[in-house]
Design an enzyme around this catalytic site. Structure first.
Site, short mmCIF file in Angstrom:
data_model
loop_
_atom_site.label_atom_id
_atom_site.label_comp_id
_atom_site.label_asym_id
_atom_site.label_seq_id
_atom_site.Cartn_x
_atom_site.Cartn_y
_atom_site.Cartn_z
N ASP A 37 0.85 -1.20 0.00
CA ASP A 37 0.00 0.00 0.00
C ASP A 37 0.87 1.24 0.00
O ASP A 37 2.05 1.21 0.34
CB ASP A 37 -0.92 0.00 1.24
CG ASP A 37 -2.19 0.81 1.05
OD1 ASP A 37 -3.27 0.20 0.91
OD2 ASP A 37 -2.11 2.06 1.02
N VAL A 64 1.40 1.91 -6.80
CA VAL A 64 1.24 1.00 -7.93
C VAL A 64 1.41 1.68 -9.29
O VAL A 64 1.53 1.02 -10.32
CB VAL A 64 -0.12 0.25 -7.90
CG1 VAL A 64 -0.23 -0.64 -6.67
CG2 VAL A 64 -1.30 1.22 -7.99
N TYR A 156 -13.30 7.08 -14.29
CA TYR A 156 -13.39 5.85 -13.50
C TYR A 156 -14.04 4.74 -14.32
O TYR A 156 -13.60 3.59 -14.31
CB TYR A 156 -14.18 6.13 -12.21
CG TYR A 156 -14.19 5.01 -11.19
CD1 TYR A 156 -13.08 4.79 -10.36
CD2 TYR A 156 -15.30 4.19 -11.03
CE1 TYR A 156 -13.09 3.77 -9.41
CE2 TYR A 156 -15.32 3.17 -10.09
CZ TYR A 156 -14.22 2.96 -9.28
OH TYR A 156 -14.24 1.96 -8.33
N LYS A 160 -12.19 1.31 -15.25
CA LYS A 160 -12.66 0.00 -14.81
C LYS A 160 -13.06 -0.89 -16.01
O LYS A 160 -12.94 -2.10 -15.93
CB LYS A 160 -13.81 0.16 -13.80
CG LYS A 160 -13.35 0.76 -12.46
CD LYS A 160 -12.28 -0.12 -11.77
CE LYS A 160 -11.95 0.37 -10.37
NZ LYS A 160 -10.93 -0.45 -9.68
#
Ligand code: NAD
Length: 254
Positions: A37, A64, A156, A160
């Site tokens: 994280d 990430v 978003y 996704k």
């Protein structure tokens, strides 16, 4: 014997929310857990909590969106636990519900770098390891916004949908090599994600939540999503590959 006995699982975004619930569920089933994280404070607290509960947990601070961080995350996991069997790409951020005509480059870039680039980097790094051992499981966190058009902001939703596509592509290309890649597409989950938004696009929010009053079920608890992630990581789902499983109590079925 646990359902993931002695498996090694890397879970990104595991210091909070859904990722943390997945990590707890996997650890309870005998897995060794890498908690990866961005948020160092929450990361350290989570790792300490797991260790105090007698779980085998190892923490890696990782953004990430940064290639070197992903390299280090996987390399350190292999050094620490000797192998990796499961990668859960859970780290993700929202786009403040920005509708298409309100998208700015900064939001677009940030969400794409984390929600798409992060998943791509994790997959790219882990696949040679999984190919070598002829086994491995990837579980991605997509969203209902990765299946439907109008339930989130523009960026978003695009991001996704990319996760949905990457999931199916990897399952198709690597399935015959013993590698499985599936995704979960939750509706709303009761975590800190939505509360983290400061500047909602009220137009985008209004459009995305039309019909919510009558149609949207109560939010899921993170544990309910973690149960699905456990199934997808375990051998119980050995014949499932390339699936993006809606977890929305029937919201999208209407
Ligand atoms: N909560 C929901 O309603 C919901 C619905 C559908 C899909 N999802 C997806 O589930 C995943 C987890 O969401 P959540 O609700 O648990 O969110 P959360 O905010 O509770 O937890 C996300 C975690 O990811 C970490 N993170 C964020 N950016 C990162 C980065 N660049 N590198 C590493 N770690 C980073 C955060 O520090 C945090 O610990 C996300 O991919 C999200 O898009 C959530």
């Amino acid at each position: 014997m646990g359902r993931l006995e002695n498996k090694v699982a890397i879970i990104t975004g595991a210091a909070n929310g859904i990722g943390k619930a997945i990590a707890a569920k996997y650890a309870a089933e005998g897995a060794k857990i890498v908690i990866a994280d961005f948020n160092e404070e929450a990361l350290n607290a989570t790792v300490e909590q797991f260790k105090a509960d007698g779980k085998k947990a190892f923490g890696v601070k990782v953004n990430v969106a940064v290639e070197e961080d992903i390299q280090r995350m996987v390399d350190d996991s292999v050094s620490h636990f000797g192998r990796v069997d499961i990668l859960v790409n859970c780290a993700g951020v929202l786009d403040n519900m920005k509708a298409a005509h309100n998208v700015d480059d900064e939001i677009w870039q940030r969400v794409m770098d984390i929600n798409v680039g992060g998943v791509m980097r994790g997959i790219r790094k882990i696949l040679p390891i999984f190919q070598e051992q002829k086994s491995g499981v990837i579980v991605n966190l997509s969203s209902l916004s990765g299946l439907q058009g109008g339930r989130g902001g523009f960026t978003y939703t695009a991001a996704k949908h990319a996760v949905t596509g990457m999931t199916k592509n990897v399952a198709s290309h690597y399935g015959l090599m013993g590698i499985r890649c599936n995704a979960i597409a939750p509706g709303q989950v009761d975590t800190g994600l939505v509360q983290s938004i400061e500047n909602f696009d009220m137009f985008g929010l209004g459009q995305a939540t039309r019909g919510v009053k009558d149609l949207m079920p109560a939010p899921a608890q993170p544990d309910q999503i973690a149960d699905i992630a456990l199934f997808l990581a375990s051998d119980e789902s050995s014949y499932i590959n390339g699936v993006v499983l809606a977890a929305d109590a029937g919201w999208s079925a209407y």
